[in-house]
Design a protein around this motif. Structure first.
Motif, PDB file in Angstrom:
ATOM      1  N   HIS A  17       0.841  -1.187   0.000  1.00  0.00           N
ATOM      2  CA  HIS A  17       0.000   0.000   0.000  1.00  0.00           C
ATOM      3  C   HIS A  17       0.879   1.241   0.000  1.00  0.00           C
ATOM      4  O   HIS A  17       0.408   2.352  -0.183  1.00  0.00           O
ATOM      5  N   GLY A  18       2.151   1.060   0.221  1.00  0.00           N
ATOM      6  CA  GLY A  18       3.129   2.138   0.208  1.00  0.00           C
ATOM      7  C   GLY A  18       4.464   1.583  -0.243  1.00  0.00           C
ATOM      8  O   GLY A  18       4.638   0.382  -0.394  1.00  0.00           O
ATOM      9  N   ASP A  19       5.409   2.480  -0.478  1.00  0.00           N
ATOM     10  CA  ASP A  19       6.770   2.093  -0.875  1.00  0.00           C
ATOM     11  C   ASP A  19       6.739   1.223  -2.128  1.00  0.00           C
ATOM     12  O   ASP A  19       7.372   0.174  -2.211  1.00  0.00           O
ATOM     13  N   LEU A  20       5.994   1.696  -3.125  1.00  0.00           N
ATOM     14  CA  LEU A  20       5.668   0.895  -4.295  1.00  0.00           C
ATOM     15  C   LEU A  20       6.865   0.507  -5.150  1.00  0.00           C
ATOM     16  O   LEU A  20       6.890  -0.574  -5.726  1.00  0.00           O
ATOM     17  N   ILE A  21       7.862   1.339  -5.252  1.00  0.00           N
ATOM     18  CA  ILE A  21       9.016   0.997  -6.086  1.00  0.00           C
ATOM     19  C   ILE A  21       9.968   0.064  -5.334  1.00  0.00           C
ATOM     20  O   ILE A  21      10.330  -1.010  -5.817  1.00  0.00           O
ATOM     21  N   LYS A  22      10.331   0.430  -4.137  1.00  0.00           N
ATOM     22  CA  LYS A  22      11.322  -0.339  -3.372  1.00  0.00           C
ATOM     23  C   LYS A  22      10.811  -1.724  -2.963  1.00  0.00           C
ATOM     24  O   LYS A  22      11.507  -2.721  -3.121  1.00  0.00           O
ATOM     25  N   GLY A  23       9.580  -1.801  -2.450  1.00  0.00           N
ATOM     26  CA  GLY A  23       9.056  -3.064  -1.926  1.00  0.00           C
ATOM     27  C   GLY A  23       8.948  -4.177  -2.957  1.00  0.00           C
ATOM     28  O   GLY A  23       9.561  -5.229  -2.814  1.00  0.00           O
ATOM     29  N   PRO A  24       8.179  -3.974  -4.034  1.00  0.00           N
ATOM     30  CA  PRO A  24       8.058  -5.035  -5.035  1.00  0.00           C
ATOM     31  C   PRO A  24       9.383  -5.362  -5.729  1.00  0.00           C
ATOM     32  O   PRO A  24       9.623  -6.514  -6.091  1.00  0.00           O
ATOM     33  N   THR A  25      10.234  -4.367  -5.907  1.00  0.00           N
ATOM     34  CA  THR A  25      11.545  -4.620  -6.520  1.00  0.00           C
ATOM     35  C   THR A  25      12.355  -5.563  -5.644  1.00  0.00           C
ATOM     36  O   THR A  25      12.953  -6.535  -6.124  1.00  0.00           O
ATOM     37  N   ASN A  27      11.121  -7.634  -3.293  1.00  0.00           N
ATOM     38  CA  ASN A  27      10.441  -8.934  -3.241  1.00  0.00           C
ATOM     39  C   ASN A  27      10.719  -9.758  -4.495  1.00  0.00           C
ATOM     40  O   ASN A  27      10.988 -10.962  -4.406  1.00  0.00           O
ATOM     41  N   ALA A  28      10.624  -9.113  -5.654  1.00  0.00           N
ATOM     42  CA  ALA A  28      10.874  -9.827  -6.911  1.00  0.00           C
ATOM     43  C   ALA A  28      12.305 -10.362  -6.948  1.00  0.00           C
ATOM     44  O   ALA A  28      12.534 -11.495  -7.377  1.00  0.00           O
ATOM     45  N   ALA A  29      13.248  -9.567  -6.483  1.00  0.00           N
ATOM     46  CA  ALA A  29      14.643 -10.012  -6.477  1.00  0.00           C
ATOM     47  C   ALA A  29      14.841 -11.226  -5.569  1.00  0.00           C
ATOM     48  O   ALA A  29      15.665 -12.091  -5.847  1.00  0.00           O
ATOM     49  N   GLU A  30      14.064 -11.309  -4.500  1.00  0.00           N
ATOM     50  CA  GLU A  30      14.216 -12.418  -3.558  1.00  0.00           C
ATOM     51  C   GLU A  30      13.549 -13.708  -4.035  1.00  0.00           C
ATOM     52  O   GLU A  30      13.951 -14.790  -3.613  1.00  0.00           O
ATOM     53  N   VAL A  31      12.528 -13.619  -4.891  1.00  0.00           N
ATOM     54  CA  VAL A  31      11.835 -14.835  -5.317  1.00  0.00           C
ATOM     55  C   VAL A  31      12.134 -15.245  -6.758  1.00  0.00           C
ATOM     56  O   VAL A  31      11.857 -16.373  -7.143  1.00  0.00           O
ATOM     57  N   ASP A  32      12.691 -14.350  -7.543  1.00  0.00           N
ATOM     58  CA  ASP A  32      12.915 -14.619  -8.965  1.00  0.00           C
ATOM     59  C   ASP A  32      13.806 -15.846  -9.184  1.00  0.00           C
ATOM     60  O   ASP A  32      13.440 -16.765  -9.911  1.00  0.00           O
ATOM     61  N   LYS A  33      14.954 -15.886  -8.567  1.00  0.00           N
ATOM     62  CA  LYS A  33      15.873 -17.022  -8.757  1.00  0.00           C
ATOM     63  C   LYS A  33      15.326 -18.321  -8.165  1.00  0.00           C
ATOM     64  O   LYS A  33      15.436 -19.370  -8.804  1.00  0.00           O
ATOM     65  N   PRO A  34      14.743 -18.304  -6.975  1.00  0.00           N
ATOM     66  CA  PRO A  34      14.176 -19.560  -6.463  1.00  0.00           C
ATOM     67  C   PRO A  34      13.051 -20.123  -7.338  1.00  0.00           C
ATOM     68  O   PRO A  34      12.968 -21.333  -7.532  1.00  0.00           O
ATOM     69  N   ILE A  35      12.192 -19.259  -7.885  1.00  0.00           N
ATOM     70  CA  ILE A  35      11.123 -19.735  -8.763  1.00  0.00           C
ATOM     71  C   ILE A  35      11.724 -20.326 -10.029  1.00  0.00           C
ATOM     72  O   ILE A  35      11.353 -21.423 -10.456  1.00  0.00           O
ATOM     73  N   ASP A  69       2.295   6.806  -2.849  1.00  0.00           N
ATOM     74  CA  ASP A  69       3.399   5.863  -3.000  1.00  0.00           C
ATOM     75  C   ASP A  69       2.946   4.417  -2.842  1.00  0.00           C
ATOM     76  O   ASP A  69       3.673   3.574  -2.335  1.00  0.00           O
ATOM     77  N   GLY A  70       1.736   4.129  -3.245  1.00  0.00           N
ATOM     78  CA  GLY A  70       1.246   2.766  -3.140  1.00  0.00           C
ATOM     79  C   GLY A  70      -0.019   2.616  -3.951  1.00  0.00           C
ATOM     80  O   GLY A  70      -0.494   3.562  -4.559  1.00  0.00           O
ATOM     81  N   ARG A  71      -0.545   1.416  -3.966  1.00  0.00           N
ATOM     82  CA  ARG A  71      -1.788   1.162  -4.695  1.00  0.00           C
ATOM     83  C   ARG A  71      -2.693   0.282  -3.841  1.00  0.00           C
ATOM     84  O   ARG A  71      -2.232  -0.513  -3.040  1.00  0.00           O
ATOM     85  N   ASP A  72      -3.989   0.433  -4.058  1.00  0.00           N
ATOM     86  CA  ASP A  72      -4.982  -0.304  -3.288  1.00  0.00           C
ATOM     87  C   ASP A  72      -5.263  -1.655  -3.951  1.00  0.00           C
ATOM     88  O   ASP A  72      -4.787  -1.947  -5.036  1.00  0.00           O
ATOM     89  N   HIS A  73      -6.050  -2.481  -3.281  1.00  0.00           N
ATOM     90  CA  HIS A  73      -6.432  -3.788  -3.813  1.00  0.00           C
ATOM     91  C   HIS A  73      -7.331  -3.611  -5.032  1.00  0.00           C
ATOM     92  O   HIS A  73      -8.138  -2.705  -5.077  1.00  0.00           O
ATOM     93  N   ASN A  74      -7.198  -4.532  -5.994  1.00  0.00           N
ATOM     94  CA  ASN A  74      -8.053  -4.515  -7.170  1.00  0.00           C
ATOM     95  C   ASN A  74      -8.480  -5.936  -7.508  1.00  0.00           C
ATOM     96  O   ASN A  74      -7.717  -6.684  -8.117  1.00  0.00           O
TER      97      ASN A  74
END
Length: 152
Positions: A17-25, A27-35, A69-74
């Motif tokens: 809901h906040g920190d939209l650039i840093k958070g998903p970036t 998270n993606a870096a942490e799961v991309d290689k394991p997936i 700096d965030g987005r709501d549920h959709n």
């Protein structure tokens, strides 16, 4: 909601809901290689065709910001992906409107998604119907169609 990521880091925030650039970036870096490693390993061992891998959540994110700096549920349009287990590889099925808010093309209702999952697991969702209190019930709530266009 805080959960542990695949890499073992504690309190990885997945509900941006906040920190939209840093958070998903992060998270993606942490799961991309394991997936990628999981899919590669399953394929190398000849197990991917018999293993259904699903990645998704119960909603997407609005195309507009929420407090700057965030987005709501959709729940109206979002992405999930599947690999192996009888689904076609390398395809995209469906699309949102130009704004990115509503599913518009090849919409898949949750009942359709469940019917398709059950089909991929070898179960006919229509045969799982039972009658109770004057009404028919089943896992797909007497709805749902298998999305045949994604089947291998």
């Amino acid at each position: 909601m805080a959960i542990n990521s695949f890499s073992g880091s504690a309190n990885v925030q997945w509900d941006q809901h906040g920190d939209l650039i840093k958070g998903p970036t992060k998270n993606a870096a942490e799961v991309d290689k394991p997936i990628a490693g999981l899919l590669y390993d399953l394929k190398a061992r000849g197990l991917l065709e018999d293993t259904l891998v699903i990645w998704g959540g119960e909603f997407g994110r609005t195309p507009t910001d929420q407090g700057g700096d965030g987005r709501d549920h959709n729940p109206e349009g979002f992405t999930m992906w599947m690999a192996g287990g009888g689904v076609k590889g390398g395809i995209a099925y469906g699309a949102t409107d130009d704004y990115g808010y509503f599913a518009q093309e090849n919409k898949v209702h949750i009942h359709d998604f469940h019917a398709t999952l059950l089909h991929l697991l070898g179960l006919d969702h229509e045969k799982l119907t039972y009658h109770y209190a004057g009404r028919d019930f089943r896992l797909t709530d007497v709805h749902g169609h298998v999305v045949k266009d994604i089947l291998a």
